[in-house]
Design a protein around this motif. Structure first.
Motif: not given
Length: 450
Positions: A260-275, A277-289
């Motif tokens: 469920x966590x992986x599915x939620x992560x994919x869903x949030x990343x897809x939604x963030x990619x549409x709204x 993209x810069x914020x998505x790439x930053x989150x991929x390069x620098x994981x959250x605390x």
């Protein structure tokens, strides 16, 4: 109608206006249908055929105007062409009563116990409800005495809109703390895992000849309905099978959380990619605390910020202040500031709809929707400006400590402060830098870069 009511119920004292309001409420609320109204009328007012002596017994009843007699004796039948108008009036009456209840409730509720207003959809229906309540606020806002009361009225109106459209409003006050970021489904599964692990521990203890009453009672409950007795010879094997079964369930629940966590992560990343993209790439390069490190000591944290913000400091003014004062002596004073409703409307128009609200919990969306408050705000802010005084609602700040990396040291926090929705001035910023440099052995260059 009033004279007829006085004859029928002489023990009750009621005015003409009150009686008319009650009749209007009964007719508009559709409590009784047409047949029921006709039956009640016949029981309350006998007709001339049923009681021929009514005219002799009450001659004053004959003297009443014909239109009054027709209004009493004629059943109310709503014409089909007026159904839309009547329905609209009923809906407005419901909105008005909901608005009044919400405003009264908000006035009696402390600021920190107000419910959390949700973000409503920007639909035509919701906008229509806001526009319908807008003129109803005029009466309340005209009687408002200060900014706090106006804010309370607007919050009550926003609460009324949420209740009318059926939006989910949190009943718990905002002072109880922020809601957990863990989803409800994950909390439920984690509770099952915790109970299963506790049961495994009790079963292992019983298998190790621990016969305490609490352990025995738990084991009996675990085998309830399975025809397994604790005194049978193969109880050790049954215990082992039960423990293995619980371990497999825990593994399955853990896999479900991961899936469920992986599915939620994919869903949030897809939604963030549409709204964004810069914020998505930053989150991929620098994981959250993750927040797994040790938290700073609360007493040390409070002592540090109290010494920075609460203790008075005496400063020795340098000679440069005299130079600045002499240079500013020839500056023409600024004209008096006049706040107009257009100024308030323009300031509200540029503000984001759902930006995090202040202590009052009121978003900018409601200030945009309830436009009748602009003139009231202009007048009250002008009075506050002339008196050089603002309520504590507009001067109380909230300070959050936000971790910057995995190392939860005290020096790894930066401050996000909202004081009257204004940024730090240069004086406080310089004071902050001096305090940090002195305590953490860093340079001003490193501090600015961080």
């Amino acid at each position: 109608m009033h004279r007829l009511f006085a004859e029928l119920e002489p023990s009750l004292t009621v005015t003409e206006q009150n009686l008319a309001d009650r009749v209007r409420y009964i007719l508009r609320s559709n409590i009784f249908d047409v047949a029921e109204l006709e039956r009640l009328r016949r029981e309350a007012v006998p007709s001339s055929d049923e009681n021929a002596t009514a005219e002799d017994a009450a001659p004053q009843m004959v003297e009443q105007p014909a239109n009054v007699d027709a209004a009493v004796n004629t059943p109310v039948v709503v014409d089909s062409s007026d159904d839309g108008t009547v329905a609209q009036e009923l809906e407005l009456e419901h909105m008005r009563s909901t608005l009044e209840e919400a405003i009264v409730e908000t006035r009696s509720t402390p600021l920190e116990n107000r419910p959390r207003l949700p973000r409503i959809a920007l639909s035509k229906r919701n906008r229509a409800v806001v526009r319908a309540l807008n003129p109803m606020l005029v009466t309340y806002l005209e009687a408002s005495r200060d900014l706090c009361e106006t804010d309370s009225i607007l919050f009550g109106a926003a609460l009324a809109v949420c209740r009318i459209i059926g939006a989910k409003v949190s009943t718990a006050g905002r002072a109880t703390g922020h809601s957990s970021a863990i989803p409800a489904w994950r909390r439920r599964i984690e509770e099952r895992i915790a109970k299963a692990r506790a049961l495994i521990g009790r079963l292992i203890c019983f298998r190790s000849d621990n016969n305490r009453p609490r352990i025995v009672r738990t084991v009996r409950m675990a085998f309830a309905g399975t025809n397994v007795s604790l005194s049978q010879p193969d109880i050790t094997q049954k215990l082992t099978e039960r423990i293995d079964d619980l371990k497999q369930r825990i593994a399955a629940w853990g896999k479900r959380i991961q899936r469920y966590t992986e599915r939620s992560t994919r869903f949030n990343q897809n939604r963030l990619f549409q709204s964004d993209q810069k914020r998505l790439y930053e989150s991929l390069e620098r994981p959250m605390v993750s927040g797994t490190g040790p938290a700073p000591n609360q007493a040390d944290t409070l002592a540090f910020w109290r010494s920075l913000w609460s203790e008075p400091v005496n400063h020795s003014e340098g000679p440069w202040t005299e130079v600045v004062a002499s240079q500013c002596a020839g500056i023409t004073p600024m004209d008096p500031v006049i706040i107009t409703p257009d100024d308030v409307a323009e300031a509200v128009r540029r503000a984001p709809n759902w930006k995090s609200p202040g202590l009052d919990g009121l978003h900018h969306y409601w200030l945009k929707g309830f436009m009748v408050c602009h003139s009231v705000f202009a007048r009250q802010f002008q009075e506050a400006l002339n008196q050089k005084s603002l309520p504590s609602l507009f001067t109380t700040g909230i300070t959050h400590l936000v971790p910057k990396d995995q190392d939860f040291k005290f020096s790894s926090f930066f401050i996000v402060t909202f004081i009257g929705k204004q940024s730090l001035n240069e004086y406080h910023l310089a004071k902050f830098k001096k305090k940090v440099i002195a305590n953490f052995k860093t340079t001003e260059y490193e501090l600015d870069n961080n």
